[in-house]
Design an enzyme around this catalytic site. Structure first.
Site, PDB file in Angstrom:
ATOM      1  N   ASN A 151     -41.102  16.195   1.919  1.00 27.40           N
ATOM      2  CA  ASN A 151     -40.181  16.037   3.040  1.00 27.40           C
ATOM      3  C   ASN A 151     -40.714  16.859   4.207  1.00 27.40           C
ATOM      4  O   ASN A 151     -40.672  18.081   4.172  1.00 27.40           O
ATOM      5  CB  ASN A 151     -38.788  16.538   2.597  1.00 27.40           C
ATOM      6  CG  ASN A 151     -37.794  16.608   3.735  1.00 27.40           C
ATOM      7  OD1 ASN A 151     -38.030  16.083   4.828  1.00 27.40           O
ATOM      8  ND2 ASN A 151     -36.660  17.257   3.487  1.00 27.40           N
ATOM      9  N   LYS A 182     -39.571  17.074   7.145  1.00 24.60           N
ATOM     10  CA  LYS A 182     -38.502  17.536   8.052  1.00 24.60           C
ATOM     11  C   LYS A 182     -38.917  17.279   9.509  1.00 24.60           C
ATOM     12  O   LYS A 182     -39.575  16.275   9.783  1.00 24.60           O
ATOM     13  CB  LYS A 182     -38.194  19.013   7.781  1.00 24.60           C
ATOM     14  CG  LYS A 182     -37.890  19.252   6.297  1.00 24.60           C
ATOM     15  CD  LYS A 182     -37.305  20.596   5.995  1.00 24.60           C
ATOM     16  CE  LYS A 182     -37.023  20.685   4.500  1.00 24.60           C
ATOM     17  NZ  LYS A 182     -36.420  21.959   4.114  1.00 24.60           N
ATOM     18  N   HIS A 229     -29.494  15.204   2.314  1.00 24.34           N
ATOM     19  CA  HIS A 229     -30.194  16.498   2.267  1.00 24.34           C
ATOM     20  C   HIS A 229     -29.243  17.604   2.745  1.00 24.34           C
ATOM     21  O   HIS A 229     -28.426  17.382   3.632  1.00 24.34           O
ATOM     22  CB  HIS A 229     -31.451  16.442   3.145  1.00 24.34           C
ATOM     23  CG  HIS A 229     -32.323  17.636   2.962  1.00 24.34           C
ATOM     24  ND1 HIS A 229     -32.059  18.836   3.581  1.00 24.34           N
ATOM     25  CD2 HIS A 229     -33.411  17.829   2.184  1.00 24.34           C
ATOM     26  CE1 HIS A 229     -32.983  19.716   3.194  1.00 24.34           C
ATOM     27  NE2 HIS A 229     -33.809  19.135   2.352  1.00 24.34           N
ATOM     28  N   GLU A 237     -29.626  20.013   4.638  1.00 25.27           N
ATOM     29  CA  GLU A 237     -29.649  20.291   6.080  1.00 25.27           C
ATOM     30  C   GLU A 237     -28.806  19.267   6.843  1.00 25.27           C
ATOM     31  O   GLU A 237     -28.194  19.597   7.859  1.00 25.27           O
ATOM     32  CB  GLU A 237     -31.107  20.316   6.584  1.00 25.27           C
ATOM     33  CG  GLU A 237     -31.798  21.598   6.138  1.00 25.27           C
ATOM     34  CD  GLU A 237     -33.291  21.466   5.875  1.00 25.27           C
ATOM     35  OE1 GLU A 237     -33.911  20.484   6.337  1.00 25.27           O
ATOM     36  OE2 GLU A 237     -33.839  22.356   5.186  1.00 25.27           O
ATOM     37  N   GLU A 248     -31.231  20.287  -5.455  1.00 24.77           N
ATOM     38  CA  GLU A 248     -31.789  21.285  -4.555  1.00 24.77           C
ATOM     39  C   GLU A 248     -30.765  22.392  -4.318  1.00 24.77           C
ATOM     40  O   GLU A 248     -29.890  22.252  -3.450  1.00 24.77           O
ATOM     41  CB  GLU A 248     -32.148  20.648  -3.216  1.00 24.77           C
ATOM     42  CG  GLU A 248     -33.160  19.532  -3.326  1.00 24.77           C
ATOM     43  CD  GLU A 248     -33.942  19.342  -2.031  1.00 24.77           C
ATOM     44  OE1 GLU A 248     -35.149  19.530  -2.044  1.00 24.77           O
ATOM     45  OE2 GLU A 248     -33.308  19.030  -1.005  1.00 24.77           O
ATOM     46  N   GLY A 273     -36.402  26.631   1.486  1.00 27.09           N
ATOM     47  CA  GLY A 273     -37.066  27.313   2.589  1.00 27.09           C
ATOM     48  C   GLY A 273     -36.946  28.824   2.536  1.00 27.09           C
ATOM     49  O   GLY A 273     -37.250  29.512   3.512  1.00 27.09           O
ATOM     50  N   SER A 285     -38.291  25.518  -2.467  1.00 28.34           N
ATOM     51  CA  SER A 285     -39.445  26.428  -2.578  1.00 28.34           C
ATOM     52  C   SER A 285     -40.407  26.054  -3.703  1.00 28.34           C
ATOM     53  O   SER A 285     -40.929  26.936  -4.387  1.00 28.34           O
ATOM     54  CB  SER A 285     -38.968  27.878  -2.701  1.00 28.34           C
ATOM     55  OG  SER A 285     -38.253  28.261  -1.541  1.00 28.34           O
TER      56      SER A 285
HETATM   57  P1  PGA Z   1     -38.651  23.788   0.737  1.00 31.59           P
HETATM   58  O1  PGA Z   1     -37.677  22.578   1.116  1.00 31.59           O
HETATM   59  O2  PGA Z   1     -39.661  23.242  -0.253  1.00 31.59           O
HETATM   60  O3  PGA Z   1     -39.290  24.189   2.030  1.00 31.59           O
HETATM   61  O4  PGA Z   1     -37.814  24.867   0.142  1.00 31.59           O
HETATM   62  C1  PGA Z   1     -37.225  21.703   0.125  1.00 31.59           C
HETATM   63  C2  PGA Z   1     -36.328  20.658   0.730  1.00 31.59           C
HETATM   64  O5  PGA Z   1     -35.615  20.942   1.693  1.00 31.59           O
HETATM   65  O6  PGA Z   1     -36.323  19.497   0.274  1.00 31.59           O
END
Ligand code: PGA
Length: 255
Positions: free
Chosen positions: A11, A13, A97, A99, A169, A175, A215
């Site tokens: 992803n 983003k 997601h 976010e 997740e 992140g 992560s």
């Molecule tokens: P990250 O994000 O690997 O940077 O923690 C994962 C995600 O948001 O799908």
């Protein structure tokens, strides 16, 4: 190993311009050319989808939207429909997601509408669920996952589940560099599979893929993939660089 085909999804983003996305996609294509028996998905920003899909045509990588709207077309400024994603070359779309839930008002109800319309348009949905840190710390993880699943998948039939992938997740791991332990991931994945079994029976729960996200890095991928109920990963930060994402795609099957 289970019979479920591993799925490694990146992803991106809100990173990469069109030329940057094309460059990364071209390099990634070469880096994973040897891979078979694993599905590779990348999810660039909307404006990059079509050129990246064209560049990856005939390769072993497919593209995904990061989001989608629940109408076919109409006066919905700024939105993109499932059919439009499909026409841009997408096989998948990410839905729900954290976010989107956190910053853009996504709810289980909108997730549900998006899944239904996306399946109808022929897209496979990567449906994201996961608890906040506070929810984990107060012992509500399973309750949160259960609600996200039952409301998010409301009205989705057993045959339609073939077009659904769940991404677990934990929000506190996204992140932050704080990965869930493999035991925490496996525990949540097993719970999710049990809820799918409860709703759809063991055939569907045995074939539904459950990804871990939060992560994921080259140095934890092998351990995560060794867990019985972890069928793949959804990778944010570490998917932006070809070297790290390629290492993740090339995860080593531990004995
Ligand atoms: P990250 O994000 O690997 O940077 O923690 C994962 C995600 O948001 O799908």
């Amino acid at each position: 190993m289970s019979s479920r085909t591993p799925l490694i999804a990146g992803n991106w983003k809100m990173y990469k311009t069109v030329p940057e996305a094309l460059e990364t996609a071209e390099q990634l294509k070469e880096a994973v050319i040897d891979i078979s028996g694993r599905e590779i998905v990348i999810s660039p920003p909307y404006v990059c989808l079509f050129p990246v899909a064209v560049a990856l045509k005939g390769s072993n990588i497919v593209v995904a939207g990061q989001n989608v709207f629940w109408e076919d077309e109409g006066a919905y400024t700024g939105e993109v429909s499932p059919g439009m994603l499909k026409s841009a070359g997408c096989a998948y779309t990410i839905i729900g997601h954290s976010e989107r839930r956190q910053y853009f008002g996504e709810t289980n109800e909108t997730v549900n509408k998006k899944i239904k319309m996306s399946i109808a348009a022929g897209l496979t949905c990567i449906v994201c669920i996961g608890e906040l840190l506070e929810e984990r710390e107060t012992g509500r993880t399973f309750a949160v996952l259960e609600t996200q699943l039952s409301e998010g998948l409301d009205g989705i039939s057993a045959p339609q589940m073939a077009a659904v992938v769940i991404a677990y997740e934990p929000v506190w791991a996204i992140g932050t560099g704080k990965t869930a332990t493999t035991a925490q991931a496996e525990e949540a994945h097993r719970f999710i599979r049990s809820r799918i079994e409860h709703a759809y029976g063991s055939e569907v729960s045995g074939t539904t893929r459950i990804l871990y996200g939060g992560s994921v890095k080259p140095d934890n991928i092998d351990q995560l993939m060794a867990e019985e109920d972890v069928d793949g990963v959804l990778v944010g930060g570490a998917s932006l660089k070809v070297e790290s994402f390629s290492r993740i795609v090339h995860f080593v099957v531990l004995g």
